[in-house]
Design an enzyme around this catalytic site. Structure first.
Site, short mmCIF file in Angstrom:
data_model
loop_
_atom_site.label_atom_id
_atom_site.label_comp_id
_atom_site.label_asym_id
_atom_site.label_seq_id
_atom_site.Cartn_x
_atom_site.Cartn_y
_atom_site.Cartn_z
CB CYS A 76 6.64 -7.32 4.24
SG CYS A 76 5.74 -6.12 3.22
CG HIS A 88 3.77 -5.29 -0.49
ND1 HIS A 88 2.93 -5.07 0.57
CD2 HIS A 88 3.41 -4.41 -1.45
CE1 HIS A 88 2.10 -4.08 0.26
NE2 HIS A 88 2.38 -3.66 -0.95
CG ASP A 142 -1.72 -5.20 2.54
OD1 ASP A 142 -1.06 -5.25 3.59
OD2 ASP A 142 -1.22 -4.87 1.44
CB SER A 143 -0.96 -0.83 3.61
OG SER A 143 0.00 -1.67 2.99
CB CYS A 202 -1.19 -5.40 6.54
SG CYS A 202 -0.04 -4.01 6.58
CD GLU A 211 1.73 -0.83 -2.81
OE1 GLU A 211 1.00 0.04 -3.28
OE2 GLU A 211 1.30 -1.83 -2.20
N1 DGL Z 1 2.13 -5.60 3.10
C1 DGL Z 1 2.42 -4.88 4.27
C2 DGL Z 1 3.07 -5.66 5.36
O1 DGL Z 1 2.87 -6.85 5.41
C3 DGL Z 1 2.75 -3.49 4.22
C4 DGL Z 1 3.54 -2.69 3.56
C5 DGL Z 1 3.44 -1.22 3.72
O2 DGL Z 1 2.34 -0.69 3.54
O3 DGL Z 1 4.47 -0.64 4.01
O4 DGL Z 1 3.73 -5.11 6.21
#
Ligand code: DGL
Length: 276
Positions: A193, A195, A11-12, A74, A159
């Site tokens: 997402c 997150h 993931d990022s 991600c 984050e």
């Molecule tokens: N968790 C990520 C996603 O599912 C990314 C968020 C990001 O780095 O902007 O898109």
């Protein structure tokens, strides 16, 4: 040195840990290597080219660690980099490796969550602007009305560990209102997402009764489990010692502190250097 073969999870930053948690619960015996590119996160507003370059670099690093299979946990990377990696890179450079994303497995089942036939999809700008969700969902549920909403402030809030503070309420309310204004008949929302599950306590307070809020962790875990059954040539390569290793391109002490919130368990990571 002979590396044990692990499943790579990328993931990022931290978000992929919500998916990894579900995968590790469902498939606890495998070995896993998690990589968060925290030094370059968030990916949400980066161009296609940048997300592709960063993602490819991380995937190749996971291949080097002995992962024959990598999950892009991600949505942004799945939307902007997965297809090119699968179609242009793997056949030429890594014909025996596999990379899977989170969008297709979600699209395959998402229609089962709505009675009204109208579903909201909330994601980063990158994911939403790519139109990947409407395109993939309509392959499996052509009649479904897919209403999208980008939420550019949510990943930075999460984050920075500000997501449960009162100040976050404004941005949660704002994007929910924008989505529901577009289509008041939506009866299910996909958190597209990895997150966003951390915002569930705040989002659910704003939803009418009977509304479904869908996180991807269990969906991706179920799909991976099925993939391993259907692909014995990959499954047989994987070691099963139940080991989990965590790596970050950012500061490992910061990662460990924040990662435990996403993973619900203590995490000890190692720092790696990627080209910045
Ligand atoms: N968790 C990520 C996603 O599912 C990314 C968020 C990001 O780095 O902007 O898109």
């Amino acid at each position: 040195m002979i590396h044990k073969k692990s499943i790579g999870i990328f993931d990022s930053g931290y978000g992929g840990l919500t998916v990894f948690k579900a995968i590790a619960n469902k498939l606890p015996d495998y070995n896993y290597i998690y990589l968060g590119d925290n030094a370059r996160a968030p990916y949400g507003d980066h161009s296609y080219e940048t997300v592709y370059q960063y993602t490819l670099e991380c995937v190749e690093w996971l291949f080097e660690q002995g992962c024959p299979l990598v999950i892009l946990a991600c949505n942004t990377a799945s939307a902007k980099a997965l297809r090119t990696i699968q179609q242009k890179v793997l056949p030429v450079k890594y014909p025996h490796h596999r990379v899977l994303g989170v969008i297709r497995p979600t699209a395959e089942v998402i229609g089962n969550y709505t009675a009204s036939g109208k579903i909201g999809v909330m994601g980063t700008r990158g994911t939403i602007n790519s139109e990947s969700y409407p395109i993939e969902i309509h392959k499996f549920f052509p009649e479904l009305d897919v209403v999208q909403q980008s939420c550019p402030m949510w990943v930075p809030l999460i984050e920075n560990n500000e997501h449960l503070q009162e100040g976050a309420d404004y941005f949660v309310q704002e994007y929910m209102d924008q989505l529901l204004e577009k289509s008041p008949d939506i009866d299910a929302i996909l958190l597209a997402c990895t997150h966003y599950p951390l915002l569930i306590p705040k989002i659910s307070k704003l939803l009418p009764e009977g509304f479904k809020l869908i996180a991807q962790g269990d969906i991706v875990a179920d799909s991976l489990s099925l993939y391993l059954v259907n692909h014995p040539e990959i499954e047989e390569l994987l070691n099963k010692d139940g080991e989990k290793q965590f790596f970050t391109s950012g500061d490992h002490l910061v990662f460990d502190k924040n990662a435990s919130i996403f993973f619900d368990k203590e995490v000890m990571s190692q720092q790696i250097n990627l080209k910045i």
